[in-house]
Design a protein around this motif. Structure first.
Motif, mmCIF file in Angstrom:
data_model
loop_
_atom_site.group_PDB
_atom_site.id
_atom_site.type_symbol
_atom_site.label_atom_id
_atom_site.label_comp_id
_atom_site.label_asym_id
_atom_site.label_seq_id
_atom_site.Cartn_x
_atom_site.Cartn_y
_atom_site.Cartn_z
ATOM 1 N N GLN A 61 2.883 2.037 -10.613
ATOM 2 C CA GLN A 61 3.652 1.610 -9.449
ATOM 3 C C GLN A 61 3.807 2.758 -8.448
ATOM 4 O O GLN A 61 3.736 2.549 -7.233
ATOM 5 C CB GLN A 61 5.036 1.109 -9.881
ATOM 6 C CG GLN A 61 5.859 0.539 -8.728
ATOM 7 C CD GLN A 61 7.176 -0.047 -9.211
ATOM 8 O OE1 GLN A 61 7.454 -0.039 -10.400
ATOM 9 N NE2 GLN A 61 7.979 -0.537 -8.282
ATOM 10 N N SER A 62 4.014 3.978 -8.972
ATOM 11 C CA SER A 62 4.138 5.138 -8.085
ATOM 12 C C SER A 62 2.856 5.365 -7.311
ATOM 13 O O SER A 62 2.890 5.641 -6.091
ATOM 14 C CB SER A 62 4.493 6.375 -8.912
ATOM 15 O OG SER A 62 4.559 7.525 -8.085
ATOM 16 N N GLU A 63 1.715 5.254 -7.985
ATOM 17 C CA GLU A 63 0.436 5.426 -7.299
ATOM 18 C C GLU A 63 0.226 4.349 -6.241
ATOM 19 O O GLU A 63 -0.274 4.632 -5.146
ATOM 20 C CB GLU A 63 -0.700 5.395 -8.316
ATOM 21 C CG GLU A 63 -0.702 6.575 -9.282
ATOM 22 C CD GLU A 63 -1.790 6.458 -10.329
ATOM 23 O OE1 GLU A 63 -2.442 5.390 -10.358
ATOM 24 O OE2 GLU A 63 -1.985 7.419 -11.110
ATOM 25 N N ALA A 64 0.621 3.128 -6.551
ATOM 26 C CA ALA A 64 0.471 2.042 -5.580
ATOM 27 C C ALA A 64 1.342 2.282 -4.349
ATOM 28 O O ALA A 64 0.922 2.034 -3.211
ATOM 29 C CB ALA A 64 0.829 0.708 -6.233
ATOM 30 N N LEU A 65 2.564 2.778 -4.574
ATOM 31 C CA LEU A 65 3.459 3.055 -3.438
ATOM 32 C C LEU A 65 2.913 4.192 -2.578
ATOM 33 O O LEU A 65 3.016 4.159 -1.345
ATOM 34 C CB LEU A 65 4.853 3.399 -3.967
ATOM 35 C CG LEU A 65 5.637 2.236 -4.578
ATOM 36 C CD1 LEU A 65 6.916 2.742 -5.235
ATOM 37 C CD2 LEU A 65 5.979 1.192 -3.516
ATOM 38 N N GLU A 66 2.341 5.226 -3.234
ATOM 39 C CA GLU A 66 1.770 6.335 -2.466
ATOM 40 C C GLU A 66 0.597 5.852 -1.616
ATOM 41 O O GLU A 66 0.445 6.251 -0.453
ATOM 42 C CB GLU A 66 1.314 7.433 -3.427
ATOM 43 C CG GLU A 66 2.445 8.191 -4.106
ATOM 44 C CD GLU A 66 3.271 9.007 -3.126
ATOM 45 O OE1 GLU A 66 2.776 9.274 -2.004
ATOM 46 O OE2 GLU A 66 4.414 9.370 -3.475
ATOM 47 N N MET A 90 0.187 2.812 -0.491
ATOM 48 C CA MET A 90 0.741 1.979 0.574
ATOM 49 C C MET A 90 1.333 2.847 1.684
ATOM 50 O O MET A 90 1.180 2.551 2.882
ATOM 51 C CB MET A 90 1.801 1.036 -0.006
ATOM 52 C CG MET A 90 2.308 -0.001 0.987
ATOM 53 S SD MET A 90 3.491 -1.130 0.241
ATOM 54 C CE MET A 90 2.448 -1.896 -0.992
ATOM 55 N N ARG A 91 1.991 3.947 1.286
ATOM 56 C CA ARG A 91 2.568 4.836 2.300
ATOM 57 C C ARG A 91 1.459 5.456 3.138
ATOM 58 O O ARG A 91 1.585 5.610 4.363
ATOM 59 C CB ARG A 91 3.417 5.913 1.640
ATOM 60 C CG ARG A 91 4.080 6.852 2.664
ATOM 61 C CD ARG A 91 5.123 7.725 2.029
ATOM 62 N NE ARG A 91 4.544 8.632 1.027
ATOM 63 C CZ ARG A 91 5.273 9.534 0.361
ATOM 64 N NH1 ARG A 91 6.582 9.635 0.595
ATOM 65 N NH2 ARG A 91 4.700 10.309 -0.531
ATOM 66 N N GLY A 92 0.337 5.827 2.503
ATOM 67 C CA GLY A 92 -0.776 6.387 3.263
ATOM 68 C C GLY A 92 -1.335 5.389 4.257
ATOM 69 O O GLY A 92 -1.685 5.755 5.389
ATOM 70 N N VAL A 93 -1.409 4.109 3.839
ATOM 71 C CA VAL A 93 -1.909 3.079 4.755
ATOM 72 C C VAL A 93 -0.961 2.917 5.932
ATOM 73 O O VAL A 93 -1.396 2.791 7.101
ATOM 74 C CB VAL A 93 -2.083 1.749 4.002
ATOM 75 C CG1 VAL A 93 -2.433 0.620 4.975
ATOM 76 C CG2 VAL A 93 -3.179 1.871 2.946
ATOM 77 N N TYR A 94 0.352 2.918 5.660
ATOM 78 C CA TYR A 94 1.340 2.775 6.735
ATOM 79 C C TYR A 94 1.275 3.949 7.698
ATOM 80 O O TYR A 94 1.471 3.800 8.918
ATOM 81 C CB TYR A 94 2.739 2.666 6.152
ATOM 82 C CG TYR A 94 3.029 1.331 5.486
ATOM 83 C CD1 TYR A 94 2.100 0.289 5.523
ATOM 84 C CD2 TYR A 94 4.237 1.106 4.824
ATOM 85 C CE1 TYR A 94 2.357 -0.917 4.913
ATOM 86 C CE2 TYR A 94 4.508 -0.102 4.213
ATOM 87 C CZ TYR A 94 3.560 -1.106 4.255
ATOM 88 O OH TYR A 94 3.828 -2.298 3.648
ATOM 89 N N GLU A 95 1.020 5.171 7.161
ATOM 90 C CA GLU A 95 0.946 6.345 8.025
ATOM 91 C C GLU A 95 -0.270 6.277 8.931
ATOM 92 O O GLU A 95 -0.228 6.742 10.076
ATOM 93 C CB GLU A 95 0.901 7.615 7.171
ATOM 94 C CG GLU A 95 2.231 7.919 6.475
ATOM 95 C CD GLU A 95 2.125 9.100 5.539
ATOM 96 O OE1 GLU A 95 0.976 9.544 5.301
ATOM 97 O OE2 GLU A 95 3.164 9.580 5.046
ATOM 98 N N GLN A 96 -1.365 5.705 8.444
ATOM 99 C CA GLN A 96 -2.571 5.576 9.263
ATOM 100 C C GLN A 96 -2.435 4.460 10.290
ATOM 101 O O GLN A 96 -2.977 4.554 11.379
ATOM 102 C CB GLN A 96 -3.784 5.324 8.368
ATOM 103 C CG GLN A 96 -4.134 6.490 7.463
ATOM 104 C CD GLN A 96 -5.314 6.179 6.561
ATOM 105 O OE1 GLN A 96 -5.888 5.089 6.657
ATOM 106 N NE2 GLN A 96 -5.670 7.129 5.702
ATOM 107 N N ASN A 97 -1.728 3.405 9.938
ATOM 108 C CA ASN A 97 -1.555 2.281 10.856
ATOM 109 C C ASN A 97 -0.102 1.823 10.794
ATOM 110 O O ASN A 97 0.290 1.091 9.887
ATOM 111 C CB ASN A 97 -2.506 1.144 10.467
ATOM 112 C CG ASN A 97 -2.518 0.021 11.497
ATOM 113 O OD1 ASN A 97 -1.746 0.030 12.450
ATOM 114 N ND2 ASN A 97 -3.410 -0.948 11.301
#
Length: 511
Positions: free
Chosen positions: A351-356, A358-365
């Protein structure tokens, strides 16, 4: 061969025969209804029986044994079998009882209509016959009057004393009577012709048609009844494949039982890992050695034959490291705990890896989402990972210790067996604290008085009690409190059947 041709004069018998046929159909409907009631009652009793003998949860320790699980499988198959009996009852009700009841009502109305038409035709013929008889009587009467009038006219003509006026008057009267008789004769002839025509139509057209219609109605009734007879068997045949599967399932359940597997499972669940106490050494008091309160006394075995078979009366509260359990059971429980924590830890890491990611995707877009909205979840997941890793390390340490303790105990016992005479014999592991291992091999001395409950309580929630030393309880179940909470969050209780074990104190409501 038709009823109209061959049974044109058997109205009463046709009436009785058709009524008897409808009565048969009505009796058959009642028969099927009673059959469905029997099926429904049978299914209800089967479901009640399976419910009575089914255990409340499959998480109980008993269900790990193949013979216990097989019995529960048999109850499941029998419950499915009961469902098929309900299907039989439902199909018979809809496809036989309801359909035949509708057809029976239609046939009764049709029969009533045909018989009513026959009676009307008969009444019309009788009415025409009465008119014929009436016209015949009038003709007979008028003919007699005409003949009488003619005789009187002849007599008046031959009488010398009669005047011409009297003769003419008598002839005129005779002529009138003759004319009236002729009219009655013509009316009688017409009525006779009419009656013969209607009688011919009645016996050769109307009655045959009505009786043929009744014959057709009765034959349709027989066909429908024949179809219902076949449907009675077909309804049973339709569920036979499923019933056969249920019975095959019961056979399969019996074949899945394994006595060796169950015996091995029982050993695995309750093996303590200890060995029986060593022999007690003979102490020779004839040499002047006095028995003193030495280490010998302290190390004497605390097991007596009566204690070996008696049910444990005092049980220490469960410890977090499972040190209250025998070595083998402790290792098993610690290994299970390590496996469970490892699974939970892996889930949190995933779950932690999935959240990280997702955060990277949000930071890019940023249009997809706000990265800062994930921070609380990431922090919580990080905390959970740290906590689980700490617990995993703790239980792994205890697991390693459990293996070391087991080896030292076995080594010590083996050395004691090989010790020479005259030395101090240790009969088994010395119990430093009150209470014993769960299987009852070692137990402090107790009197034979039964333990008195401290009070009564009720279960607020369902508890599986799959861990060693715990006990299963159902929500709302009444229990006896045998030992209060010692600060560890557990309470020892006794069920109505005499089983004892520990349950969470927060799951209990004191009465």
């Amino acid at each position: 061969m038709t009823w109209g041709t061959d049974l044109w004069d058997q109205y009463d018998n046709i009436d009785k025969h058709t009524l008897s046929g409808l009565d048969l159909m009505e009796r058959y409907v009642k028969f099927v209804k009673e059959r469905t009631e029997i099926e429904q009652s049978y299914a209800k009793q089967l479901r009640s029986l399976t419910k009575k003998y089914r255990r409340g949860t499959k998480d109980e320790a008993e269900f790990k044994y193949t013979n216990h699980q097989a019995f529960q499988d048999i109850l499941t198959e029998l419950n499915d079998y009961a469902g098929q009996r309900e299907v039989v009852a439902e199909n018979m009700t809809v496809n036989i009882c309801a359909e035949l009841t509708k057809i029976l009502h239609e046939l009764k109305q049709e029969r009533k209509s045909h018989l009513s038409d026959a009676k009307k035709a008969q009444q019309n013929l009788e009415s025409t016959f009465k008119q014929l008889e009436s016209s015949k009587k009038r003709f007979e009467k008028e003919q007699k009057e005409a003949e009488k009038a003619g005789q009187q006219a002849e007599k008046a003509e031959q009488d010398s004393n009669s005047t011409k006026l009297d003769v003419d008057k008598a002839k005129q009267h005779a002529h009138m009577r003759t004319h009236a008789a002729d009219e009655c004769k013509n009316d009688y002839a017409a009525q006779l012709q009419k009656y013969n025509k209607e009688q011919n139509q009645f016996y050769y057209t109307e009655i045959p048609n009505i009786f043929n219609n009744l014959q057709d109605m009765d034959e349709r009734r027989i066909r429908k009844l024949s179809e219902a007879y076949a449907r009675f068997a077909d309804t049973e045949k339709q569920v036979m494949p499923i019933i056969t599967k249920c019975l095959d399932g019961i056979n399969m359940a019996s074949s899945r039982t394994n006595e060796k597997q169950d015996s091995q499972l029982f050993v695995d669940q309750h093996k303590s890992g200890l060995v029986p106490p060593a022999e007690v050494e003979f102490e020779d008091y004839s040499q002047g050695i006095k028995a003193a309160s030495s280490d010998n006394t302290l190390n004497m075995p605390k097991v007596r034959i009566k204690d070996f078979f008696n049910k444990r009366k005092h049980k220490p509260p469960p410890a977090e490291d499972f040190s209250h359990l025998p070595p083998e059971q402790r290792k098993k429980r610690l290994q299970q705990k390590v496996d469970d924590i490892s699974k939970d830890l892996q889930k949190e890491i995933d779950q932690s890896e999935a959240l990280e990611k997702m955060r990277g995707v949000y930071e890019q877009n940023s249009a997809l989402g706000d990265p800062s909205s994930l921070e609380p979840q990431i922090q919580q997941t990080s905390q959970n990972v740290g906590r689980l890793r700490g617990e995993l390390a703790k239980y792994e340490t205890w697991l390693n210790e459990a293996g070391g303790v087991l080896e030292s105990i076995n080594s010590q016992i083996n050395n004691n067996f090989n010790s020479s005479a005259g030395g101090t014999v240790i009969a088994g592991p010395t119990l430093q604290d009150p209470g014993v291992y769960e299987d009852g091999f070692y137990e402090e001395f107790d009197d034979d008085e039964p333990e008195v409950p401290l009070g009564q309580c009720s279960a607020l929630y369902h508890f599986d009690g799959t861990s060693d030393g715990t006990i299963c309880m159902q929500e709302g179940e009444q229990l006896s409190v045998m030992e209060s909470d010692q600060g560890d969050g557990w309470m020892r209780v006794r069920r109505v059947n005499g089983d004892e074990g520990y349950v969470p104190s927060s799951y209990i409501n004191m009465n």
